[in-house]
Design a protein around this motif. Structure first.
Motif, PDB file in Angstrom:
ATOM      1  N   VAL A 154       0.888  -1.029   0.450  1.00  0.00           N
ATOM      2  CA  VAL A 154      -0.301   0.310  -0.078  1.00  0.00           C
ATOM      3  C   VAL A 154       1.286   1.098  -0.072  1.00  0.00           C
ATOM      4  O   VAL A 154       0.208   2.254  -1.138  1.00  0.00           O
ATOM      5  N   THR A 155       2.129   1.399   0.705  1.00  0.00           N
ATOM      6  CA  THR A 155       2.842   2.037   0.715  1.00  0.00           C
ATOM      7  C   THR A 155       3.409   2.744  -0.630  1.00  0.00           C
ATOM      8  O   THR A 155       3.410   4.205  -0.818  1.00  0.00           O
ATOM      9  N   CYS A 156       4.365   1.557  -0.954  1.00  0.00           N
ATOM     10  CA  CYS A 156       4.702   1.875  -2.663  1.00  0.00           C
ATOM     11  C   CYS A 156       3.722   2.155  -3.494  1.00  0.00           C
ATOM     12  O   CYS A 156       4.195   2.842  -4.621  1.00  0.00           O
ATOM     13  N   CYS A 157       2.879   1.527  -3.657  1.00  0.00           N
ATOM     14  CA  CYS A 157       1.275   1.943  -4.450  1.00  0.00           C
ATOM     15  C   CYS A 157       1.103   3.707  -4.563  1.00  0.00           C
ATOM     16  O   CYS A 157       0.706   4.161  -5.371  1.00  0.00           O
ATOM     17  N   GLY A 158       1.167   4.246  -3.075  1.00  0.00           N
ATOM     18  CA  GLY A 158       1.523   5.621  -3.129  1.00  0.00           C
ATOM     19  C   GLY A 158       1.443   6.455  -3.585  1.00  0.00           C
ATOM     20  O   GLY A 158       1.900   7.467  -4.535  1.00  0.00           O
ATOM     21  N   ILE A 159       2.829   5.799  -4.106  1.00  0.00           N
ATOM     22  CA  ILE A 159       4.296   6.958  -5.207  1.00  0.00           C
ATOM     23  C   ILE A 159       3.924   6.244  -5.893  1.00  0.00           C
ATOM     24  O   ILE A 159       4.012   6.952  -6.566  1.00  0.00           O
ATOM     25  N   ASP A 200      12.001   1.106   5.355  1.00  0.00           N
ATOM     26  CA  ASP A 200      12.544   2.489   5.306  1.00  0.00           C
ATOM     27  C   ASP A 200      12.181   3.233   5.706  1.00  0.00           C
ATOM     28  O   ASP A 200      10.569   3.722   4.789  1.00  0.00           O
ATOM     29  N   CYS A 201      12.109   5.222   5.610  1.00  0.00           N
ATOM     30  CA  CYS A 201      11.791   5.453   5.495  1.00  0.00           C
ATOM     31  C   CYS A 201      11.049   6.014   3.884  1.00  0.00           C
ATOM     32  O   CYS A 201      11.762   5.360   2.983  1.00  0.00           O
ATOM     33  N   HIS A 202      10.525   7.045   4.029  1.00  0.00           N
ATOM     34  CA  HIS A 202       9.741   8.087   2.801  1.00  0.00           C
ATOM     35  C   HIS A 202      10.655   8.261   2.120  1.00  0.00           C
ATOM     36  O   HIS A 202       9.978   7.008   0.285  1.00  0.00           O
ATOM     37  N   VAL A 203      11.692   9.251   1.743  1.00  0.00           N
ATOM     38  CA  VAL A 203      12.459   9.544   0.919  1.00  0.00           C
ATOM     39  C   VAL A 203      12.659   8.994  -0.044  1.00  0.00           C
ATOM     40  O   VAL A 203      13.912   8.513  -1.124  1.00  0.00           O
ATOM     41  N   LEU A 204      12.969   7.807   0.826  1.00  0.00           N
ATOM     42  CA  LEU A 204      14.605   6.469   0.178  1.00  0.00           C
ATOM     43  C   LEU A 204      13.701   5.887  -0.119  1.00  0.00           C
ATOM     44  O   LEU A 204      14.041   5.475  -1.298  1.00  0.00           O
ATOM     45  N   ARG A 205      12.071   5.538   0.119  1.00  0.00           N
ATOM     46  CA  ARG A 205      11.443   4.363  -1.126  1.00  0.00           C
ATOM     47  C   ARG A 205      10.734   5.035  -2.214  1.00  0.00           C
ATOM     48  O   ARG A 205      11.018   4.479  -3.891  1.00  0.00           O
ATOM     49  N   GLU A 206      10.276   6.081  -1.913  1.00  0.00           N
ATOM     50  CA  GLU A 206      10.617   7.324  -2.864  1.00  0.00           C
ATOM     51  C   GLU A 206      11.910   7.447  -4.196  1.00  0.00           C
ATOM     52  O   GLU A 206      11.164   7.349  -5.452  1.00  0.00           O
ATOM     53  N   GLN A 207      12.475   7.811  -3.703  1.00  0.00           N
ATOM     54  CA  GLN A 207      13.361   7.782  -4.933  1.00  0.00           C
ATOM     55  C   GLN A 207      13.960   6.834  -5.413  1.00  0.00           C
ATOM     56  O   GLN A 207      14.481   6.120  -6.433  1.00  0.00           O
ATOM     57  N   TRP A 208      13.997   5.403  -4.866  1.00  0.00           N
ATOM     58  CA  TRP A 208      14.359   4.368  -5.102  1.00  0.00           C
ATOM     59  C   TRP A 208      13.157   3.934  -6.619  1.00  0.00           C
ATOM     60  O   TRP A 208      13.783   3.409  -7.812  1.00  0.00           O
ATOM     61  N   ILE A 209      12.375   4.219  -5.704  1.00  0.00           N
ATOM     62  CA  ILE A 209      10.695   3.592  -6.947  1.00  0.00           C
ATOM     63  C   ILE A 209      10.675   4.486  -8.105  1.00  0.00           C
ATOM     64  O   ILE A 209      11.082   3.696  -9.420  1.00  0.00           O
ATOM     65  N   ARG A 210      10.960   6.191  -8.094  1.00  0.00           N
ATOM     66  CA  ARG A 210      11.720   7.110  -9.030  1.00  0.00           C
ATOM     67  C   ARG A 210      13.057   6.625 -10.243  1.00  0.00           C
ATOM     68  O   ARG A 210      12.667   6.757 -10.918  1.00  0.00           O
ATOM     69  N   ALA A 211      13.850   6.020  -9.475  1.00  0.00           N
ATOM     70  CA  ALA A 211      14.880   6.374  -9.887  1.00  0.00           C
ATOM     71  C   ALA A 211      14.481   4.631 -11.047  1.00  0.00           C
ATOM     72  O   ALA A 211      15.695   5.145 -11.546  1.00  0.00           O
ATOM     73  N   LYS A 212      14.374   3.907 -10.521  1.00  0.00           N
ATOM     74  CA  LYS A 212      13.295   2.498 -11.675  1.00  0.00           C
ATOM     75  C   LYS A 212      13.111   2.678 -12.399  1.00  0.00           C
ATOM     76  O   LYS A 212      13.677   2.697 -13.234  1.00  0.00           O
ATOM     77  N   TYR A 213      11.949   3.316 -12.080  1.00  0.00           N
ATOM     78  CA  TYR A 213      10.340   3.716 -13.416  1.00  0.00           C
ATOM     79  C   TYR A 213      10.443   4.938 -14.059  1.00  0.00           C
ATOM     80  O   TYR A 213      10.269   5.350 -15.235  1.00  0.00           O
TER      81      TYR A 213
END
Length: 377
Positions: A45-50, A103-116
């Motif tokens: 659900v969290t990564c879905c939000g990103i 992990d915190c939101h900024v790490l997860r968000e930037q990982w997802i943005r870096a990937k896709y």
């Protein structure tokens, strides 16, 4: 609900149980309940939000509540988490931090943005954030005495393995020169009350020092974090040529094992208990008057039980001046330290982490750190 839609939902849930799809494609959290119909990945659900903020790239839908069309199910079937990782994580540098669901939101968000979004890992030329072995930029650093944040120039250099910061952008002499092999860097959004807050901890003259920095752009602060890891990795590959990548990765910046308040007393029976903020970083247990203090008031080295270190619960009497009654003692070859926790649950949590640390055998580097602690005392 029509029979077709009922069948489609069952089909999606069957796909979610396939190998590779049982954990979130981006953070690894078990049992994802969402999926991207355009990327073909299953998400928590969290990564879905990103992903919702990547509207041109990712269209997310609930596995149980959304209406799934046959062509979308076929797409999920042809792709899935393993296939997506083979594309979007094909060339992730070995030192690059892969966030987990803890992990915190900024790490997860930037990982997802870096990937896709930026597709940083689809080609071999993945950047380590350094330009000719140097990373330079402005970060906001917390003042040691006044607690205010000021713009400071930071320079990270691969050649000499240092991180420097300067009071002014045009200053010739750095305010501090930090050796990268002593650095730990951890994101601390709650403690720093900033979503992009990064704590950089290092050791100088066998004394731990903290600096707290942030940048308003999440991509920038995460790139600094991974650049520090890159320089550390390359530095240690040279310093320890026979060490495996896994051994070196274990020494790169990592989350603290535990943080929180306890009370501590001194070595004398008459010493009063004082409330302190404790941080356990590997085998170093540091305590501070305030969570954002620059220097630790003291440190305790947690060696191995096979070398005489012991941890056990203690009963603290009201006559000892402690406001909290749930005690812990840590015995080292030199002395015994006494701490008090606010609750039984808190004590059990600390005991569990302490016991895990001392159950592990020490490596050569940790023996060297222990020797410095003994020399200091």
């Amino acid at each position: 609900m029509s029979e077709d839609q009922d069948w489609n939902k069952k089909s999606v849930k069957i796909l979610a149980k396939k190998e590779g799809n049982t954990k979130c494609a981006d953070c690894g959290e078990p049992d994802p309940q969402w999926a991207s119909s355009t990327l073909g990945v299953f998400l928590c659900v969290t990564c879905c939000g990103i992903h919702r903020n990547l509207q041109d790239i990712s269209k997310v839908k609930s596995l149980s509540m959304a209406k799934w069309e046959e062509d979308q199910i076929e797409y999920l079937q042809k792709h899935g988490n393993n296939a997506a990782k083979a594309i979007y994580e094909a060339y992730v540098p070995v030192y690059h931090y892969r966030p987990t669901h803890l992990d915190c939101h900024v790490l997860r968000e930037q990982w997802i943005r870096a990937k896709y979004e930026r597709k940083e890992f689809t080609k071999k030329e993945s950047s380590d954030g350094l330009h000719n072995g140097v990373k330079e930029g402005i970060l906001f650093k917390r003042g040691r005495d006044n607690g205010q944040y000021f713009a400071r120039k930071f320079v990270l250099t691969l050649l000499d393995g240092t991180l420097k910061y300067f009071i002014k952008a045009d200053a010739k002499e750095p305010k501090a020169v930090i050796k990268v092999d002593t650095i730990n860097a951890t994101f601390q959004p709650e403690k720093m009350k900033h979503t992009h807050g990064l704590q950089i901890t290092y050791v100088k003259d066998n004394r731990t020092r903290n600096i707290f920095v942030y940048h308003n752009d999440g991509q920038v602060i995460v790139s600094w974090f991974n650049a520090i890891r890159a320089v550390q990795f390359h530095y240690m590959k040279v310093a320890f040529p026979i060490a495996s990548d896994k051994e070196i990765l274990n020494r790169l910046p990592r989350n603290f094992l535990k943080e929180g308040y306890m009370e501590k007393t001194g070595p004398k029976p008459t010493d009063a208990f004082k409330k302190r903020w404790f941080t356990l970083d590997g085998r170093r247990l540091m305590y501070f008057k305030d969570p954002l203090d620059a220097f630790a008031k003291g440190e305790v080295f947690l060696g191995s039980s096979e070398n005489g270190y012991q941890v056990k619960p203690e009963t603290i009497s009201s006559t000892q001046g402690s406001l909290w009654n749930y005690g812990i003692s840590i015995s080292t070859p030199e002395r015994t330290y006494l701490f008090a926790c606010e609750s039984e649950t808190d004590r059990e949590n600390w005991l569990s982490v302490f016991k895990k640390v001392i159950s592990l055998p020490m490596n050569i580097r940790e023996y060297a750190v222990e020797a410095k602690f003994k020399h200091r005392t």
